[in-house]
Write a protein that holds these residues in place. Structure first.
Motif, short mmCIF file in Angstrom:
data_model
loop_
_atom_site.label_atom_id
_atom_site.label_comp_id
_atom_site.label_asym_id
_atom_site.label_seq_id
_atom_site.Cartn_x
_atom_site.Cartn_y
_atom_site.Cartn_z
N LYS A 38 0.84 -1.36 0.11
CA LYS A 38 -0.03 -0.13 0.20
C LYS A 38 0.72 1.27 0.03
CE LYS A 38 -3.75 -2.04 2.35
NZ LYS A 38 -4.83 -2.20 3.42
N PHE A 39 1.87 1.27 0.82
CA PHE A 39 2.92 2.45 0.74
C PHE A 39 3.66 2.61 -0.42
CE2 PHE A 39 7.19 4.08 1.55
CZ PHE A 39 6.92 5.37 2.22
N ILE A 40 3.89 1.56 -1.21
CA ILE A 40 4.47 1.93 -2.49
C ILE A 40 3.57 2.43 -3.56
CG2 ILE A 40 5.50 0.41 -4.47
CD1 ILE A 40 6.85 -1.52 -2.59
N ALA A 41 2.30 1.63 -3.32
CA ALA A 41 1.02 2.07 -4.33
C ALA A 41 0.86 3.73 -4.17
CB ALA A 41 0.15 1.45 -4.11
N VAL A 42 0.89 4.01 -3.13
CA VAL A 42 0.54 5.51 -2.53
C VAL A 42 1.54 6.48 -3.03
CG1 VAL A 42 0.28 7.10 -0.89
CG2 VAL A 42 -1.22 5.27 -0.46
#
Length: 446
Positions: A38-42
């Motif tokens: 999720k962090f990478i996506a954001v």
């Protein structure tokens, strides 16, 4: 590929499929905790939307998405038409390079322009792929929110257009996506409708005719989906699209009448009257590049190639087409913007054809079909959120009347969110459709 598993006596017991090879990046992401994904996506969504340019059309976001190719490429098989879209894009790049070589004897070529055109298309292909992967770790609402935040952070107050109208040329698109994304996260149709109505009113006060049309159409479609319905098997995406086309035609004529009556302000009224008197049509008067595109397609049907500059014969053909609709092409806009060392036709369809030839035109058609089909699927299933509708309507407009360079950032989000899953899940339906308290769960029809 498969391998044999043998029993203890050495005989072949069964055949098992060979596990697919993984790259280091793909293996790392696959094994990472959900919070890391999720962090990478954001982070990447924000960076792509900010459009931090390095050189010649290459941005930090493009590099990030290309580097993450092993992560998002396997996900494409889950989405309808995604692999065809990427394949068509790769073929278009090859066609653009071939056309450049073909045009070299009669046209000047700019390596910088060629690199920029290819980088732009690579950015679109990889960006859409990454957003499709992001949908496997984030809900659509959060993708819209973070992407809208990225566009907002990337607004440049130093441009001349921003100084003339900060809302229209600065914050309109970013805040619309951000606010409608928040309403999708809250999953309340009435709130979604209220925000869309507010944005429609703002558009009327900021001399933004097209934005007013997009928002009004979005409002009407949200209202339509709030009507009481019974679950049936007869819902058709084709019928939804036909109804949407009819509604769009009605909205266009109503808005034109309102503008001519002065409802959107005196400046908008005068500009519209001048365009109608000049070309006999609001669309042709406001977008004379359409006439130039048609003339050039007749003049050189196979296109020009990436980085190819038009020669005097090409420019004369385009000007002749524009003069046929009573537009005066002998101005700085045509010489400097449209044909100043490159071909810029102010439409994604026209730009793809000019740079990548017939394969580029086919790519544009594939993109248009993906957008229109997906909107029809979601509207027929009553799962179309306001942000999805706004993006879909705006993207269709850009396909015909928006330059690829300035439209590409939005097109990444549009395709990434609109392309439907091959096997939709109940979670998809819940994320796509805001519901009223106590309402039954949304039905999603692929």
């Amino acid at each position: 590929m498969s391998f044999q598993v043998r029993s203890t006596d050495g005989t072949a017991a069964r055949r098992a499929p060979m596990p697919p090879p993984r790259t280091r990046a793909g293996h790392f992401i696959a094994q990472a905790p959900p919070v890391v994904n999720k962090f990478i996506a954001v982070i990447v969504l924000v960076i792509v939307a900010m459009r931090l340019e390095i050189d010649q059309g290459v941005t930090v976001g493009v590099l990030a998405c290309v580097a993450l190719f092993p992560v998002w490429f396997p996900v494409l098989r889950q989405y309808w038409g995604a692999r065809l879209f990427v394949l068509a894009g790769v073929i278009a790049i090859g066609s653009g390079l071939w056309l450049t070589a073909l045009s070299a004897p009669t046209h000047d070529t700019s390596l910088g322009q060629a690199f920029g055109a290819i980088a732009g298309l690579v950015g679109l292909l990889s960006g859409v792929g990454f957003v499709l992967w992001a949908r496997t770790v984030l809900p659509d609402s959060q993708i819209a929110i973070w992407y809208g935040a990225g566009i907002l952070l990337g607004v440049s107050p130093s441009s001349e257009l921003y100084a003339a109208n900060p809302w229209r040329f600065g914050y309109s698109v970013a805040l619309t996506i951000l606010l409608l994304g928040i309403t999708l996260q809250l999953r309340r149709r009435w709130l979604e409708l209220a925000v869309a109505l507010l944005l429609t009113v703002v558009a009327t006060l900021t001399d933004a005719r097209s934005t007013f049309a997009f928002m009004l159409l979005t409002v009407l479609l949200v209202v339509w989906q709030m009507r009481p319905t019974r679950p049936t098997r007869g819902k058709s995406a084709l019928r939804a699209l036909l109804g949407l086309g009819a509604l769009a035609l009605i909205v266009f004529n109503v808005i034109q009448a309102l503008i001519l009556d002065g409802a959107l302000g005196e400046a908008t009224q005068k500009r519209t009257l001048a365009q109608l008197e000049e070309a006999g049509s609001l669309i042709l008067g406001g977008r004379p590049e359409v006439a130039a595109t048609i003339a050039l397609m007749q003049h050189q049907p196979w296109g020009f190639g990436v980085g190819t500059a038009p020669n005097p014969e090409d420019i004369l053909a385009a000007k002749t087409g524009m003069a046929a609709i009573n537009y005066d092409p002998n101005n700085g806009y045509v010489e400097n913007y449209m044909f100043g060392g490159h071909v810029e036709l102010h439409s994604i369809i026209g730009d793809f054809w000019a740079s990548f030839g017939i394969p580029g035109l086919l790519l544009a058609v594939i993109i248009l079909v993906l957008i229109v089909r997906s909107v029809g699927v979601h509207v027929s299933a009553n799962t179309a959120s306001a942000v999805l509708l706004y993006l879909g309507v705006k993207a269709v407009w850009f396909m015909f009347f928006g330059p690829f360079f300035s439209s590409s950032v939005l097109l990444v989000l549009v395709l990434g969110l609109l392309i439907t899953r091959r096997v939709p899940t109940e979670t998809d339906a819940a994320l796509l459709r805001p519901t009223l308290p106590g309402a039954p769960p949304a039905r999603f029809r692929p």
